[in-house]
Enzyme design. Structure first.
Site, PDB file in Angstrom:
ATOM      1  N   SER A  99       0.816  -1.220   0.000  1.00 19.50           N
ATOM      2  CA  SER A  99       0.000   0.000   0.000  1.00 19.50           C
ATOM      3  C   SER A  99       0.853   1.276   0.000  1.00 19.50           C
ATOM      4  CB  SER A  99      -0.953  -0.066   1.187  1.00 19.50           C
ATOM      5  OG  SER A  99      -1.864   1.001   1.131  1.00 19.50           O
ATOM      6  N   ASP A 240      -2.412   6.301  -3.370  1.00 20.27           N
ATOM      7  CA  ASP A 240      -1.366   5.642  -2.593  1.00 20.27           C
ATOM      8  C   ASP A 240      -0.828   4.489  -3.449  1.00 20.27           C
ATOM      9  OD1 ASP A 240      -3.649   4.003  -2.345  1.00 20.27           O
ATOM     10  OD2 ASP A 240      -2.861   3.095  -0.522  1.00 20.27           O
ATOM     11  N   ASP A 242      -1.200   1.336  -3.821  1.00 19.86           N
ATOM     12  CA  ASP A 242      -1.998   0.292  -4.453  1.00 19.86           C
ATOM     13  C   ASP A 242      -3.359   0.817  -4.916  1.00 19.86           C
ATOM     14  OD1 ASP A 242      -3.037   0.538  -1.890  1.00 19.86           O
ATOM     15  OD2 ASP A 242      -3.527  -1.584  -1.714  1.00 19.86           O
ATOM     16  N   ASP A 244      -6.037   2.110  -3.592  1.00 22.77           N
ATOM     17  CA  ASP A 244      -7.357   1.985  -2.978  1.00 22.77           C
ATOM     18  C   ASP A 244      -7.766   3.324  -2.370  1.00 22.77           C
ATOM     19  OD1 ASP A 244      -5.534   1.793  -0.922  1.00 22.77           O
ATOM     20  OD2 ASP A 244      -6.438   0.046   0.034  1.00 22.77           O
TER      21      ASP A 244
HETATM   22 MG    MG Z   1      -3.661   1.357  -0.001  1.00 23.83          MG
END
Ligand code: MG
Length: 457
Positions: A99, A240, A242, A244
């Protein structure tokens, strides 16, 4: 009383650590083998752009294949893209990602067949298998088969684009900073297909993150802000590591605090639908103010997006209308799309908000009520003792123990929580203005300081 078992490896967002010491191919193999022993069928896997991703993904796949699962490798893609694909057509999945953590980190997130992250109970069982090494390793004629399907990410892009009227983004210029992460493949494409003109910075996938760190901070987004201003873009968006989460800068290049981002989206949704907004106790009360002025209600959960997602699902199961879910960190959950935080969807929603209101993002954000928040942490090994003393001292207040202690006084509130992973206490205090927040904070701080001085702590 026997203490309930708790997670030892996994946090609220999977396993994470520094590669080579905490996160090794051996550990990831065991995670794959444990998960593969608990589930069967077609398991989708993917990764973010980190340099260690390829090695760890191979280890994960070896564990899954060896325990008889068929593996579909979706390649490099955002976590919410993998979660969407799993919800649509797989029996489960796992994502190699750390992340927002720096480049030397990596980790694994386990996803259930409904696209949500594995819950606490199943995770404890998974960990037990890893510690005991109880894996159902299959003989030669029962091992799984691997297929490659990096094109599947297109289905995620389609699913978002088709939620909006065609060409809703026409005339809107958006600057996108995917931070060299997997959203390089998705967010610019989503916005282009909505009709926007898209400019990018850090738009080439690179696991060394040469432009900025994976955590999208105001300082890290200086280049994005400069691009927005110089190009005359309507706004800028960054993810960020990844994707999400999404954060925004307005047309002047100013960073929009994530609770205000959430409130702006909440305002849009609550004027169109009536129902519940689900969020952790740590979110600004601004979201509740917006919800109640639009005849919607807020349901609070423990801190962690999985608790938000699961509460949303439970409410829907009880035939309740859920309008929106999210956290005050740019992680928003759209129940019409899927039950996990989705940065690509958040970007698309912001385009629709700007298009429908025909106003600058800065003026839309400015029209929201004001709030002032202080966040602080205290290092202490006696967090649980201090929490007990605080509870006693604050007994006469309006207390909520959903996660830690939350004291509410009208529109002001304070939250004190012991960290689950580090020896520290986290404190958040919020009011409508700086003076009230300062006073409330000093009061809480005083109680903690007293407790720290006393013999018990
Ligand atoms: Mg994330």
């Amino acid at each position: 009383m026997k203490k309930a078992p708790s997670k030892r490896l996994f946090g609220t967002n999977g396993v994470r650590g520094v590669v080579g010491t905490e996160i090794t191919p051996d550990l990831v193999y065991k995670i794959g083998a444990a998960f593969g022993s608990m589930r069967s069928g077609r398991i989708a896997v993917g990764r973010d752009t980190r340099t260690s991703g390829e090695t760890l993904l191979h280890a994960l796949k070896a564990g899954l294949l060896g325990t008889g699962c068929n593996v579909v490798d979706c390649g490099i893609l955002p976590t919410p893209a993998l979660q969407f694909l799993i919800k649509e057509e797989f029996d489960g999945g796992a994502m190699i990602t750390a992340s927002h953590n720096p480049p030397e980190y990596n980790g694994v997130k386990i996803i259930e067949s409904d696209g949500t992250e594995m819950g606490d109970e199943e995770t404890i069982k998974l960990e037990q298998r890893i510690f005991d090494q109880t894996f159902s390793i299959k003989p030669w004629n029962e091992v799984g088969i691997e297929t490659s399907a990096s094109h599947l990410v297109e289905r995620y892009i389609d699913a978002i684009v088709t939620q909006f009227p065609p060409d809703i983004g026409e005339g809107i210029v958006v600057a996108v900073d995917p931070g060299s992460g997997p959203a390089c493949r998705t967010t610019p494409e989503i916005l282009k297909r909505m009709g926007c003109r898209v400019l990018t910075v850090n738009g080439v996938m690179d696991g060394t993150f040469p432009g900025r760190l994976p955590e999208p901070t105001p300082e890290g987004l200086a280049e994005l802000s400069a691009l927005v201003v110089s190009s005359g873009a309507s706004f800028g968006i960054a993810h960020d590591g990844d994707a999400d989460r999404s954060v925004f800068v307005d047309e002047k290049g100013h960073y929009i605090e994530e609770n205000r981002e959430f409130a702006l989206v909440a305002k849009q949704f609550c004027t169109q639908q009536k129902g519940f907004i689900v969020t952790p106790v740590s979110t600004s009360n601004l979201v509740e103010a917006i919800a109640s002025s639009n005849h919607c209600e807020v349901v609070y959960t423990k801190v962690g997006s999985i608790y938000v997602a699961r509460t949303m699902l439970a409410l829907i199961h009880d035939k309740k209308k859920v309008v929106l879910g999210g956290e005050g960190n740019g992680g928003l959950i759209f129940p019409n799309h899927q039950f996990c935080r989705d940065g690509g969807m958040t970007a698309a929603v912001m385009v629709s908000i700007v298009a429908k209101n025909n106003k600058n993002l800065s003026s839309l954000v400015k029209s929201l009520p004001k709030r002032y928040m202080i966040k602080e942490k205290v290092k202490t090994k006696k967090a649980s003792v201090i929490m007990k003393e605080l509870k006693r001292a604050l007994m006469k207040e309006h207390l909520d123990e959903t996660d830690g202690l939350k004291i509410t006084r009208g529109s002001s509130w304070a939250l004190i929580r012991a960290s689950g992973t580090e020896p520290l206490l986290r404190i958040i205090v919020e009011s409508e203005n700086k003076t009230d927040t300062g006073k409330f904070f000093n009061e809480i701080w005083g109680l903690i300081a007293e407790s720290l001085k006393s013999d018990h702590a």
